[in-house]
Write a protein that holds these residues in place. Sequence first.
Motif, short mmCIF file in Angstrom:
data_model
loop_
_atom_site.label_atom_id
_atom_site.label_comp_id
_atom_site.label_asym_id
_atom_site.label_seq_id
_atom_site.Cartn_x
_atom_site.Cartn_y
_atom_site.Cartn_z
N TYR A 207 0.98 -1.21 0.22
CA TYR A 207 -0.19 -0.09 0.07
C TYR A 207 1.16 1.58 0.16
O TYR A 207 0.29 1.98 -0.49
CB TYR A 207 -1.28 0.37 1.18
CG TYR A 207 -0.61 -0.38 2.42
CD1 TYR A 207 0.82 0.02 3.20
CD2 TYR A 207 -0.63 -1.35 2.62
CE1 TYR A 207 0.74 -0.01 4.51
CE2 TYR A 207 -0.37 -1.77 3.90
CZ TYR A 207 0.51 -1.59 4.95
OH TYR A 207 1.28 -1.72 6.22
N ASP A 208 2.13 1.02 -0.09
CA ASP A 208 2.94 2.65 0.29
C ASP A 208 3.84 2.90 -1.45
O ASP A 208 4.49 2.99 -1.60
CB ASP A 208 4.28 1.88 1.47
CG ASP A 208 3.52 2.39 2.15
OD1 ASP A 208 2.44 3.21 2.97
OD2 ASP A 208 4.49 1.37 3.38
N THR A 209 3.08 2.55 -2.43
CA THR A 209 3.44 1.16 -3.87
C THR A 209 2.37 1.91 -4.44
O THR A 209 1.57 1.55 -4.54
CB THR A 209 3.74 0.27 -3.81
OG1 THR A 209 5.19 -0.72 -2.93
CG2 THR A 209 4.79 -0.42 -5.22
N ASP A 210 3.17 2.71 -5.15
CA ASP A 210 2.66 3.50 -6.56
C ASP A 210 1.63 2.42 -7.66
O ASP A 210 2.61 2.10 -8.28
CB ASP A 210 2.86 4.82 -7.29
CG ASP A 210 1.74 5.57 -8.32
OD1 ASP A 210 0.71 5.57 -7.79
OD2 ASP A 210 2.57 5.89 -9.13
N ALA A 216 2.25 -4.22 -13.58
CA ALA A 216 1.97 -5.58 -13.51
C ALA A 216 2.09 -5.93 -12.02
O ALA A 216 2.91 -6.06 -11.71
CB ALA A 216 2.64 -6.06 -14.96
N ILE A 217 1.03 -6.71 -12.03
CA ILE A 217 0.91 -7.13 -10.42
C ILE A 217 1.61 -8.84 -10.78
O ILE A 217 0.97 -9.07 -11.42
CB ILE A 217 -0.16 -7.35 -9.03
CG1 ILE A 217 -0.06 -5.96 -9.67
CG2 ILE A 217 -0.33 -8.18 -8.51
CD1 ILE A 217 -2.07 -5.70 -8.66
N HIS A 237 10.28 -4.11 -5.55
CA HIS A 237 9.13 -5.70 -5.14
C HIS A 237 8.44 -4.94 -3.91
O HIS A 237 8.81 -4.13 -3.03
CB HIS A 237 10.52 -6.17 -4.22
CG HIS A 237 11.65 -6.70 -5.36
ND1 HIS A 237 13.24 -6.87 -5.25
CD2 HIS A 237 11.31 -6.49 -6.63
CE1 HIS A 237 14.04 -6.58 -6.07
NE2 HIS A 237 12.47 -6.70 -6.83
N ILE A 238 7.10 -5.94 -3.83
CA ILE A 238 6.16 -5.43 -2.47
C ILE A 238 5.62 -6.90 -2.32
O ILE A 238 6.01 -7.52 -2.35
CB ILE A 238 4.86 -5.21 -3.32
CG1 ILE A 238 4.06 -5.65 -4.38
CG2 ILE A 238 5.35 -3.41 -4.22
CD1 ILE A 238 3.10 -5.33 -5.19
N ALA A 262 -5.51 -1.36 -5.93
CA ALA A 262 -4.73 -0.67 -7.63
C ALA A 262 -6.12 0.38 -7.55
O ALA A 262 -5.87 1.47 -8.11
CB ALA A 262 -4.75 -1.53 -8.45
N VAL A 263 -7.39 -1.35 -7.31
CA VAL A 263 -8.67 0.09 -7.90
C VAL A 263 -8.50 0.93 -6.73
O VAL A 263 -8.94 1.98 -6.88
CB VAL A 263 -9.93 -1.34 -7.65
CG1 VAL A 263 -10.88 -0.65 -6.87
CG2 VAL A 263 -10.03 -2.46 -8.13
N ARG A 264 -7.69 1.04 -4.81
CA ARG A 264 -8.30 1.39 -4.26
C ARG A 264 -7.55 2.99 -4.32
O ARG A 264 -8.46 4.28 -4.14
CB ARG A 264 -7.81 1.51 -2.88
CG ARG A 264 -8.17 2.34 -1.63
CD ARG A 264 -7.17 1.75 -0.51
NE ARG A 264 -5.65 2.08 -0.59
CZ ARG A 264 -5.51 2.80 -0.68
NH1 ARG A 264 -5.90 3.60 -0.23
NH2 ARG A 264 -4.36 2.54 -0.66
#
Length: 269
Positions: A207-210, A216-217, A237-238, A262-264
């Motif tokens: 959630y800290d990543t844009d 691409a996840i 890297h997440i 990503a939706v949020r």
Amino acid sequence: MIEQITSLQNPKIKLLTALQQKSSERRKQGLFVVEGQQELQHCISAGYEIDTIFWCPELTSQDRPSVSLTSHGVCPPVRCFEVSREVYEKVAYRGSTEGVIAEVKTRNLKLDDLQLGEHPVIVVLESVEKPGNLGAILRSADASGVDAVVVCDPLTDLYNPNLIRSSVGAAFTVPCVACSSEACISFLKQRGIKILTAQLQDSHLYYDTDMTCGTAIVMGTEHDGLTDLWRQAADAHIRIPMLGQIDSLNVSVSAAILMFEAVRQRQSL
């Protein structure tokens, strides 16, 4: 007049069974199996071509199987067979499929066939093995509006019956491509789509990543995770925070969490 089939030894029933059980037969015939009115309607709406339909009048409220098909703007299938309840119950995976099983022509999308928006979200799965997991991921991809799912170096084919069933129609509503990891990485890099690999090591909280740009996840297997090829290709890297004693989630659960992040982020713009 519709031909009636009452024997499991009928060659048409033997082929139907082989298509359900063997990926080699699906590749050879260019056909796969869809059970149920709802799944079949999603399939038709997505533009797939029906080859053969098996219909059990005792288990469906329709006078003819073509009634539901023509109501969706599709001509009746070229071949239609009425099967006995005994035959249907032997070949159907579920009892609640409303008396309809169809053989459908495969349609294998390529990466270049994908129609992507300006800032797409793509889910990439490396060497996914369990068709049930892939089906569940496709359901979440449909619910979250993901643009496409790419299966790299797959260990199951995209028309596996367990995948079709577990996706509850999402296998037809979400564009899905199978290809090599190398081809996918090249495709993403050429289009400036940021690659986020889900991994525990050397990673930041998801959630800290844009994720508001083209994203691409990328997910690996639950047992082995991602290969170094994807780790090195990644832009970031997440990880999902793990607060318990077990350090892994089911891949379909993890994918759903990241898709809806990503939706949020995009809704908060």
